[in-house]
Design an enzyme around this catalytic site. Sequence first.
Site, PDB file in Angstrom:
ATOM      1  N   GLU A 102      12.358 -11.491  12.437  1.00  0.00           N
ATOM      2  CA  GLU A 102      12.960 -12.006  11.195  1.00  0.00           C
ATOM      3  C   GLU A 102      14.276 -12.716  11.468  1.00  0.00           C
ATOM      4  O   GLU A 102      14.579 -13.738  10.854  1.00  0.00           O
ATOM      5  CB  GLU A 102      13.192 -10.863  10.177  1.00  0.00           C
ATOM      6  N   ASP A 243      -0.306 -13.761  11.821  1.00  0.00           N
ATOM      7  CA  ASP A 243      -0.258 -15.116  11.258  1.00  0.00           C
ATOM      8  C   ASP A 243       0.553 -16.160  12.022  1.00  0.00           C
ATOM      9  O   ASP A 243       0.043 -17.164  12.522  1.00  0.00           O
ATOM     10  CB  ASP A 243       0.210 -15.058   9.790  1.00  0.00           C
ATOM     11  N   GLU A 336      -0.977  -9.136  -2.670  1.00  0.00           N
ATOM     12  CA  GLU A 336      -0.812  -8.984  -1.226  1.00  0.00           C
ATOM     13  C   GLU A 336      -2.162  -8.826  -0.525  1.00  0.00           C
ATOM     14  O   GLU A 336      -2.398  -9.417   0.505  1.00  0.00           O
ATOM     15  CB  GLU A 336       0.092  -7.793  -0.917  1.00  0.00           C
ATOM     16  N   GLU A 357       3.029 -19.079   0.845  1.00  0.00           N
ATOM     17  CA  GLU A 357       1.968 -19.627   1.703  1.00  0.00           C
ATOM     18  C   GLU A 357       0.962 -20.551   1.004  1.00  0.00           C
ATOM     19  O   GLU A 357       0.580 -21.575   1.562  1.00  0.00           O
ATOM     20  CB  GLU A 357       1.228 -18.492   2.433  1.00  0.00           C
TER      21      GLU A 357
HETATM   22  C1  DMJ Z   1       8.244 -15.518   5.644  1.00  0.00           C
HETATM   23  O1  DMJ Z   1       9.307 -14.767   6.095  1.00  0.00           O
HETATM   24  C2  DMJ Z   1       7.567 -16.260   6.754  1.00  0.00           C
HETATM   25  O2  DMJ Z   1       6.788 -17.262   6.219  1.00  0.00           O
HETATM   26  C3  DMJ Z   1       6.731 -15.363   7.631  1.00  0.00           C
HETATM   27  O3  DMJ Z   1       6.038 -16.070   8.609  1.00  0.00           O
HETATM   28  C4  DMJ Z   1       5.742 -14.613   6.792  1.00  0.00           C
HETATM   29  N1  DMJ Z   1       6.316 -13.983   5.666  1.00  0.00           N
HETATM   30  C5  DMJ Z   1       7.319 -14.634   4.872  1.00  0.00           C
HETATM   31  C6  DMJ Z   1       6.831 -15.322   3.633  1.00  0.00           C
HETATM   32  O4  DMJ Z   1       5.767 -14.767   3.017  1.00  0.00           O
END
Ligand code: DMJ
Length: 553
Positions: A102, A243, A336, A357
């Site tokens: 993060e 992902d 989710e 997304e």
């Molecule tokens: C973001 O922090 C980034 O896109 C990450 O790759 C996945 N989750 C969140 C948004 O949903």
Amino acid sequence: MLCTPFVLLFSLWFGSNAVNMQRIKSMFYHAYNSYLDNAFPYDELRPLTCDGQDTWGSFSLTLIDALDTLLVLGNRTEFQRVASLLQDTVDFDIDVNASVFETNIRVVGGLLSAHLLAGRAGMELEPGWPCSGPLLRMAEDAARKLLPAFQTPTGMPYGTVNLLHGVSPTETPVTCTAGVGTFILEFAMLSRLTGDPTFENAARRALRALWKTRSDIGLVGNHIDILSKKWVAQDAGIGAGVDSYFEYLVKGAIMLQDEELLNMFQAYDQAIQNYTRFDDWYLWVQMHKGTVSMPVFQSLEAFWPGLQSLLGNLDSAVRTFQNYYSVWRQFGGLPEFYSIPQGYTVDKREGYPLRPELIESAMYLFRATGDHTYLQLGFDALESIERIAKTPCGYASVKDLRDHQLDNRMESFFLAETIKYLYLLFDPTHFLHGGGTEGDGSWEEGGDGGQCVLGAGGFIFNTEAHPLDPAALYCCSRHAQDHQELRDILLSLSQPDGRSKPPAKQTEDPPPNPSDSIALKPGEKRTPPLLSCPVQPFNARLSIFGQVFTDNT
Ligand code: DMJ
């Protein structure tokens, strides 16, 4: 441009792009001003109690994450003010346990992107920009704090690092796949701008180590023990925990023109299409056997159609998007988790934390096809978020899409990603789309002696929607070479016989040095990390979804 009856009808029903862009700006400022008034310098705004909290660290995360969105919305003066404010107030020398993943995507990515956009934002640039500058130094400072996590025998990083003391000796070695493979964009850009290869080497070493752990049928699982290289959670899919690993292989290949990364992705993609894709949905399967372990769609997976469109795989992208959009229409947002066989939400995963997304994919697909379905999704998202999530103090995560209960949280990605992608969806001539469109196709000269051109082409968005300019990669090689020459001269001067030794060869696989991992002192306080990829085994977390399991291996 001629206004066909269809376009006219569409504009009347969904509002013109200009009206929608104005609404998105108002949405941004409602949340942003409230963050500044009620939450700064905390990481996040709490939109129900109208105060702030630290979440992923203690570095005014929302402000760092929102900085480039200010410029996207055209606010150069506020960008300049905030860029200076962050330089004066943010300190990474803090005793905080932070998620390596993060911190990289939000903080390093946010600062790097702001640094590269600083010229366009009218900031005073120091000589040598974009190879130097205060925001670049901040990004480097933050990234350096993450490096101890990569000092492992395999090169795969720990998930959490203490920004002051390094990795705790009691730190779990279990990291999610995305937590290992989501660094190449930021770390390569940092290395190429600063001339220090350490970052790119660390990211590549982790990627290569991860690649070697794939199963015989070509899949990776969800959580891996980075010391033993054993897969702890063996569910293979494209959503939570994995992902952005796939995203970075594709975007890394594009940004760095790197065939090795593209080959890795293409091999994975073949296995993903063979084993996980059913009717243009993507399920979770056991990574060694390919048997379905969870027939679930996760909202995080909605980035996939956008990624496919980057590779030119439009037909499949469009069909998968339609599946996901049908879920959005069912609930007015993406839960989710969504059980595909049951056609409904999954217990305890009914929330929508304002994720970007699906909007992100809509942005790419609208650009690729011009189909107004994607604008319609944007309009639906705008309406839903205003109706369900708006509070007097900002926008709140939706705890349950069935009854619209809210959570007291506004994640920083709402301003960094959701709003940015929404705005870009409705602004097809925005400079971030590239192409040097009328009026705003300006580009800047930079690098030593103005040898490079920035902003003339497209941008690559990191996984937190921070745009990176690939042209910048070529600005500073001369600069790095000069540095190396200077280093060699200084080294030769420091030799007693005045002769220089040949510069040490840069190895791809630097040997790990366990003593580089600075331990916490005995008795030192550790706050539990808030990981997006929690460290407990995937199956343990998913046992609550018993009803959707078909395979428990
Ligand atoms: C973001 O922090 C980034 O896109 C990450 O790759 C996945 N989750 C969140 C948004 O949903």
